[in-house]
Design a protein around this motif. Structure first.
Motif: not given
Length: 293
Positions: A84-86, A89, A122, A140, A244, A248
């Protein structure tokens, strides 16, 4: 014991945090439904192109595509890590990274070196902390996977395998099982295994015809197997994105529930502290009155 003002400030802080986690939970739930629909919509395409690729690979035994040829001896492998980018989660990325660490130790013991392509911030950070040889990356990606963005980072590994520079290419990602469960996966992407191209009896009966190739069988098989490998990578990214949003949503719901429970406990402490203060003031007033009298 903290004062009532300090407790009120803490309650307000937890309430603000709960508002954020509740909003993130609702956003993740909305994105999760779209990600699941996108993932399920791509599965029929992947199954169809697999059936055609399997039939054509068997129908042209005189030519074997490089993706079907097994290589040995270079002691070099490729890894495509989908993450994932963020954050926020749960243990989604941690579970995949823990699975990879065991594989890295085994490769190190066997003297195997690896090159990596990172899809997601990540995973990129994880590989950089390990000091891995990251030859390409893409971050992204947003909420919708774009095949054009994915092909560039993975193409160097696919080309290296086709040229015989790598013994195998592996794919690591999180497979979506259901809203509450996401399974970390480590699969062999190249060479294409017999299990991936294996057909059922029904599929063999439905694909019993012969093909007429234009311009020639070799070019058609090359293009088809390349598209099939790209479809596998796209599907893994779609699975990871659905995982994801599900992870989350579950993590933010747990955070919201814990915040609500903490607010209740703080409210109880506040009431007790306030009551103790009132009782103390009454006792002081009564004591003062008795002293005057």
């Amino acid at each position: 014991m903290p004062s009532t003002k300090e407790i009120r400030v803490k309650i307000k802080s937890v309430q603000n945090t709960r508002k954020i986690t509740k909003a993130m939970e609702m956003v993740a739930a909305s994105k999760m439904r779209r990600a699941q629909d996108r993932m399920r919509a791509h599965r029929p395409y992947g199954d169809k192109i697999r059936n055609i690729a399997a039939h054509m690979a068997l129908a042209t035994p005189e030519y074997r595509h490089p993706f079907l040829v097994h290589h040995q001896g270079s002691k070099r492998v490729g890894l495509i890590l989908v993450s994932t980018d963020k954050g926020l989660c749960g243990g989604l990325n941690t579970n995949v990274q823990r699975l990879l660490l065991g594989r890295f130790r085994q490769w190190e013991a066997d003297g195997v070196r690896f090159q990596a392509a990172a899809i997601g911030a990540k995973g990129l950070g994880f590989l950089q902390r390990l000091g891995a040889d990251v030859i390409s990356q893409v971050v992204h990606l947003g909420d919708k996977p774009n095949l054009e963005k994915l092909i560039g980072p993975v193409k160097p590994l696919l080309d290296a395998y086709a040229e015989g520079k790598l013994d195998a290419v592996y794919l690591a990602y999180s497979r979506f099982v259901n809203t509450m469960k996401q399974e970390p996966m480590f699969e062999q992407l190249l060479p294409l295994s017999a299990e991936r191209l294996q057909q059922t009896d029904e599929e063999r009966r439905s694909h019993s015809w012969d093909y007429v190739y234009e311009p020639e069988a070799r070019k058609v098989v090359d293009e088809l197997l390349t598209r099939y490998v790209e479809a596998l990578i796209y599907q893994s990214v779609a699975e990871n994105m659905a995982s994801e949003q599900s992870a989350r949503m579950v993590a933010m719901k747990a955070a919201s529930d814990n915040a609500k429970k903490l607010i209740g406990e703080l409210q109880l402490v506040y009431n007790k502290t306030r009551q103790a203060g009132i009782t103390k003031e009454i006792s002081e007033i009564v004591g003062g009155s008795a002293a005057v009298a």
